[in-house]
Design a protein around this motif. Sequence first.
Motif, PDB file in Angstrom:
ATOM      1  N   ALA A  82      39.523  44.535  32.231  1.00  0.00           N
ATOM      2  CA  ALA A  82      39.686  45.133  33.553  1.00  0.00           C
ATOM      3  C   ALA A  82      40.714  46.255  33.505  1.00  0.00           C
ATOM      4  CB  ALA A  82      40.108  44.060  34.558  1.00  0.00           C
ATOM      5  N   TRP A  93      34.530  42.668  38.281  1.00  0.00           N
ATOM      6  CA  TRP A  93      34.993  42.078  39.545  1.00  0.00           C
ATOM      7  C   TRP A  93      36.519  42.023  39.595  1.00  0.00           C
ATOM      8  CZ3 TRP A  93      30.942  37.599  39.000  1.00  0.00           C
ATOM      9  CH2 TRP A  93      29.695  38.062  39.435  1.00  0.00           C
ATOM     10  N   HIS A  94      37.131  41.630  38.476  1.00  0.00           N
ATOM     11  CA  HIS A  94      38.593  41.555  38.393  1.00  0.00           C
ATOM     12  C   HIS A  94      39.216  42.906  38.761  1.00  0.00           C
ATOM     13  CE1 HIS A  94      42.212  39.548  36.457  1.00  0.00           C
ATOM     14  NE2 HIS A  94      42.633  40.801  36.557  1.00  0.00           N
ATOM     15  N   ALA A 101      36.289  36.975  40.712  1.00  0.00           N
ATOM     16  CA  ALA A 101      37.023  36.837  39.453  1.00  0.00           C
ATOM     17  C   ALA A 101      38.176  35.843  39.572  1.00  0.00           C
ATOM     18  CB  ALA A 101      37.546  38.190  38.984  1.00  0.00           C
ATOM     19  N   SER A 102      38.599  35.526  40.806  1.00  0.00           N
ATOM     20  CA  SER A 102      39.656  34.530  40.976  1.00  0.00           C
ATOM     21  C   SER A 102      39.191  33.157  40.505  1.00  0.00           C
ATOM     22  CB  SER A 102      40.089  34.452  42.445  1.00  0.00           C
ATOM     23  OG  SER A 102      39.042  33.937  43.259  1.00  0.00           O
ATOM     24  N   ALA A 111      39.766  34.250  30.245  1.00  0.00           N
ATOM     25  CA  ALA A 111      40.459  34.885  31.361  1.00  0.00           C
ATOM     26  C   ALA A 111      41.368  36.019  30.890  1.00  0.00           C
ATOM     27  CB  ALA A 111      41.267  33.839  32.128  1.00  0.00           C
ATOM     28  N   GLU A 151      40.025  33.142  36.886  1.00  0.00           N
ATOM     29  CA  GLU A 151      41.478  33.067  36.741  1.00  0.00           C
ATOM     30  C   GLU A 151      41.954  31.633  36.975  1.00  0.00           C
ATOM     31  OE1 GLU A 151      44.639  36.327  37.959  1.00  0.00           O
ATOM     32  OE2 GLU A 151      44.155  35.057  39.687  1.00  0.00           O
ATOM     33  N   LEU A 193      44.825  40.778  39.178  1.00  0.00           N
ATOM     34  CA  LEU A 193      43.586  40.619  39.935  1.00  0.00           C
ATOM     35  C   LEU A 193      43.593  41.530  41.157  1.00  0.00           C
ATOM     36  CD1 LEU A 193      40.943  38.892  40.168  1.00  0.00           C
ATOM     37  CD2 LEU A 193      42.237  37.426  41.727  1.00  0.00           C
ATOM     38  N   ALA A 207      40.991  40.077  31.878  1.00  0.00           N
ATOM     39  CA  ALA A 207      42.067  40.844  32.502  1.00  0.00           C
ATOM     40  C   ALA A 207      42.375  42.113  31.700  1.00  0.00           C
ATOM     41  CB  ALA A 207      43.316  39.981  32.636  1.00  0.00           C
ATOM     42  N   ASN A 245      37.889  37.396  45.841  1.00  0.00           N
ATOM     43  CA  ASN A 245      37.382  38.047  44.639  1.00  0.00           C
ATOM     44  C   ASN A 245      36.778  36.977  43.736  1.00  0.00           C
ATOM     45  OD1 ASN A 245      37.039  39.328  42.099  1.00  0.00           O
ATOM     46  ND2 ASN A 245      38.685  40.781  42.549  1.00  0.00           N
TER      47      ASN A 245
END
Length: 508
Positions: free
Chosen positions: A41, A74-75, A4-5, A34, A8, A146, A38, A2
């Motif tokens: 998301a 994306w997250h 988004a990682s 970050a 993170e 995530l 989250a 992902n």
Amino acid sequence: MNLASLLERAGRTFPEQPAIAHGERNLANYGAFARRVASLAGALRGPAGLNEGDRVALFMKNAPAYLEILFAAWHAGLVVVPVNAKLAAAELGYILSHSSARICFATSDLVGTVNTARQDADGLETVIDTDSAAFEQWFQEQPLPLTERAPDDLAWLFYTSGTTGIPKGAMLSHRNLMAMTSGYFIDVESVDVGDTILHAAPLSHGSGLYCIPNVVAAALQVIPESGGFDADEVCDLLTAHRRVSFFAAPTMVKRLGQRVRERDADVSAVRTIIYGGGPMYLADLREATAIFGHRLAEIYGQGESPMTITAKSRSLHAHFDHPEREYRLASVGMPQAVVEVRIVDEQGRRLPTGEVGEIIVRGDPVMLGYWNNPDATHKTVVDGWLYTGDRGCLDERGLLYLKDRSKDVIISGGTNIYTREVEDALLTHPSVFEVSVIGRPDPEWGETVVAFVVAANGAEVDAKTLDRHCVERIARFKRPREYHFVDELPKNAYGKIVKNTLREWLRQ
């Protein structure tokens, strides 16, 4: 896998490192960036009611919220649909409908356009004004863990018109964009913690994709307060930030260089100016080098292989800045390390060094295909090779030279304008019988749009009338800058308009 990682990770390792600035003002460090992502998301999967794989449209001028929404989508396991903020409502409506986007985020100046476009987008449920207090409340939601995504899960659905004028959605996966990110570090430039990327070019295109490698390095992402490119503003921001890189169309590089000379501005903070999206004339490249030094890098790519076909790094620019090697500056560089590039004939057979043919590319950055368009996918991606529609040749050093862009594409100011779209708009006017649109080379814009018009029998029509007609139907930047009224258009034996003859008329 992902994308988004990557944020993170940066937020965990470099939480105090500045992450987002609006002009000269820092808004958030990587820890806060970050955390906000989250929480947003969580809002997307909670109050907004979205499910994994749903499409999220972004119809926004450049703004700090763009980066937050991008990574939050994306997250949450969603798919981003970036849309050019200059599009007309009808064009936006088609993309919203075809992608089945359930939610659209828009800056306040564009909310009205989205609401008009909703008439053609049955699946669109929610429009969010990113400048509203209501949007800010979304960051108060419970953070979402995530979401796990497979490498080939869709991440970025980028609409690019073809020669038919009908937009096609290039499906780019998490793997595709991870490979693009690797290519950036290998062939474009290195990035260190504390470096800066300035987003003066649209985040809906290349600049938005280049935020990813800069997040990997925990670099500062600067959004101009104007929401776009302004040469004076860029000059000012270069004095406020350190080690600045940015992506720009060649016309932006030229305009910035002119303003730097006029102001005698300090450009010592420039790390790299990455240019692409259109032809950079050799005279302009020499001028830019004289102003900025060996801080220029070039990339050649397409929406279907984002930013990743060839590259000409700063070191290559410097190496070619020699009388005996200068002709190589006209190349678009060497194939990036994460792809293979070939030149083939009409039967798909590989051509030898120096021969001109179609450019094809294969590798992990190449798209999965076109969204809900298997016929176009099968024609464009053959045995894993992306057929770009561009023509060029490779020299003995492995450098690629572009000879012809796709026949029906005009690249003006770094933006693709597809002639069929313009022709279709003009042909809806009752006084237009026939029309053909081509590009004229232009030292400022790369190319400008020129229309050859045959009036309907007995009708009278002028350029001002057609200009108004176009602006009502397509984005203003796509309209012709020049009209030629002719009795008939040149055609071959099969009745097809011969655009090469029109180009010759322009040259004469």
